[in-house]
Write an enzyme that holds these catalytic residues in place. Sequence first.
Site, PDB file in Angstrom:
ATOM      1  N   ARG A 334       0.867  -1.175   0.000  1.00  0.00           N
ATOM      2  CA  ARG A 334       0.000   0.000   0.000  1.00  0.00           C
ATOM      3  C   ARG A 334       0.902   1.222   0.000  1.00  0.00           C
ATOM      4  O   ARG A 334       2.073   1.148   0.384  1.00  0.00           O
ATOM      5  CB  ARG A 334      -0.861   0.028   1.257  1.00  0.00           C
ATOM      6  N   ARG A 391      -0.909   9.572  -3.564  1.00  0.00           N
ATOM      7  CA  ARG A 391      -0.268   8.833  -2.473  1.00  0.00           C
ATOM      8  C   ARG A 391       0.571   7.636  -2.938  1.00  0.00           C
ATOM      9  O   ARG A 391       1.566   7.292  -2.305  1.00  0.00           O
ATOM     10  CB  ARG A 391      -1.299   8.430  -1.413  1.00  0.00           C
ATOM     11  N   HIS A 477      -3.493   0.400  -3.358  1.00  0.00           N
ATOM     12  CA  HIS A 477      -4.400   0.761  -2.253  1.00  0.00           C
ATOM     13  C   HIS A 477      -4.976  -0.505  -1.619  1.00  0.00           C
ATOM     14  O   HIS A 477      -4.897  -1.589  -2.197  1.00  0.00           O
ATOM     15  CB  HIS A 477      -5.532   1.619  -2.791  1.00  0.00           C
TER      16      HIS A 477
HETATM   17  O1  F6P Z   1      -9.272   3.543   4.250  1.00  0.00           O
HETATM   18  C1  F6P Z   1      -8.360   3.456   3.236  1.00  0.00           C
HETATM   19  C2  F6P Z   1      -8.995   2.884   2.002  1.00  0.00           C
HETATM   20  O2  F6P Z   1      -8.015   2.733   1.010  1.00  0.00           O
HETATM   21  C3  F6P Z   1     -10.160   3.701   1.442  1.00  0.00           C
HETATM   22  O3  F6P Z   1      -9.798   4.719   0.569  1.00  0.00           O
HETATM   23  C4  F6P Z   1     -11.004   2.647   0.785  1.00  0.00           C
HETATM   24  O4  F6P Z   1     -12.326   3.051   0.552  1.00  0.00           O
HETATM   25  C5  F6P Z   1     -10.881   1.533   1.791  1.00  0.00           C
HETATM   26  O5  F6P Z   1      -9.571   1.576   2.284  1.00  0.00           O
HETATM   27  C6  F6P Z   1     -11.140   0.155   1.242  1.00  0.00           C
HETATM   28  O6  F6P Z   1     -11.281  -0.746   2.321  1.00  0.00           O
HETATM   29  P1  F6P Z   1     -12.719  -1.280   2.750  1.00  0.00           P
HETATM   30  O7  F6P Z   1     -13.217  -1.995   1.554  1.00  0.00           O
HETATM   31  O8  F6P Z   1     -12.469  -2.183   3.914  1.00  0.00           O
HETATM   32  O9  F6P Z   1     -13.606  -0.127   3.114  1.00  0.00           O
END
Ligand code: F6P
Length: 555
Positions: A334, A391, A477
């Site tokens: 990440r 990022r 991400h």
């Molecule tokens: O919180 C960080 C992140 O990358 C968000 O931008 C994204 O919506 C999320 O994680 C995805 O994880 P989850 O599916 O558990 O919400």
Amino acid sequence: MWEFWRSRLSKGKTRHRRRTGSDDDGSLSPMTSRSLGGSLEGPLPDIITGAVPENSTHVYFKDMIVAASDDSEEESEPSERGATNQSGSEANNGKTQAPRKVRKRNRVDRQKLIIILVGLPGRGKTFLCNKIMCYLNWLGHDTKHFNVGQYRRVQKTTSEIQNASFFDPNNEQGLKARHMALMAALEDMDSWLDEDSSQVAIFDATNSTEHRRQLLRNRYHGKRQYLFIESICNDPDILAQNYRYKMMYSPDYKTTTEEEALQDFRDRICKYEEVYETITDRNLHYIKLIDMVTGRGYMDVNRISGYIPGKMVFFLMQVCKAGVARLRKIWLTRHGESEYNEMALIGGNSNLTPAGQIYARLLPDAIVDRVPLTLEGGTMPVSVWTSTLKRTIQTAELLPFPKLRWKALDEIHAGMFDGWTYEEIAEKHSEEYAARKRDKLRYRYPSGESYMDVIQRLEPVIIEIERERECVCVVAHQAILRALYGYFMKVPLADVPRLEIPLHTLIELVPTPDGRMAEERVPFNIRRSMDMPPRTQMEKQFSEMITLSINRDAA
Ligand code: F6P
């Protein structure tokens, strides 16, 4: 085609009332029939419940389910004319008509596919199986592997020795035991294919004689779709490597020394070679992979059509090109902590925090230290893939390798909730929050995406990683890496959205010869490194650059 079905359906005497969008005579209104994908008349299933009239079989055309009067069973029942005559003639002369024999006509179940592997031992069949399983299951096609070798081992009596002579084509006892294992695997495969959700079965055995393939064809012809994938390898170096790998993980050689095992395995292959016949029948549906893993081979694709078979051809082209021969690494990470992470906001396009910047500074050393050597003694090339969001670009900035930005690697799109916290969603849109909690895989954010959507858009990324012979470092991400990791590690789809992919952790995946991945996780202690000043001029410039970018955003 439609004419055929129209005539078939119009033979059905039972009329069933349609539930939606139909005219009173039982035919589909033009609009409804168009929206369902065709125009047909005849008995229809209950569109709401999916229930079909009795005595009907299903014919699936994309999203449309049509029920046709069933003539697929050998039945001994009065024909409708016979039934009419019967009552008429009974009234007339009291005689009953003999039941009319309805000829058996099977329909091929086009919803399911059997992939039958063919090839001598040590030709990479297990590798292919694992790759196909990862790929199809990840795309949502329920796929299962049936390995005859496993059945053979389970059936083995304690006193039985399954060394090379067991595989001698003249060994009656061995032949009998192998046939029993084959039949047990086929029966299990058939029961599994009868389940509603099953889609693709991979039948993994050598299937190396015409006789064996004929047996399989006789079993499935006219009933199920099947195709053969034959793996041929003539390269002595690759074969030697395959055999050595096989000794490492084959349960047949757990208790023997490597030398003994290797000799026995070579002897076993000789026994198979005595009777091996490559596929030559052009009537068969098959994909032949000829020396593909050397990178100089080719494919012979014969009578392949349809969605999944077509996908198989494309996928195998990429996967086999990269082959089992090369030792490369795939890193997943990440981005470093972002401002949105710090504020617990989802989505957005924010900059790295100071902690995130430290991670970006530490990452290059960690990766450079882990780059594998080539056979010639140099270091293997690495390419870095980021999303188009700041990022990930900032996190990868200092990595001393060529970089590529993929839109497909952008984080899951949270739609109207982009920039919200989870608490806010739970408070203001509790129904949405609950729906996501219930089915995180399929839940689609309003005006945004679901995990399934993400998986679909990542397919080209997977194909490219598979095709790549170099090391790849993906800086992306949370949701994206869950999906990619899920593919490589064969994680059941339903578990993908909850996989642990922490910040500031490098995940190293190393392909193993059987098509799986070995994993190592390298967590970074960022807090401890927080007070470290930048060591090099480049790191200093990087910190300044990020600060500049943050200030520019703030202005
Ligand atoms: O919180 C960080 C992140 O990358 C968000 O931008 C994204 O919506 C999320 O994680 C995805 O994880 P989850 O599916 O558990 O919400």
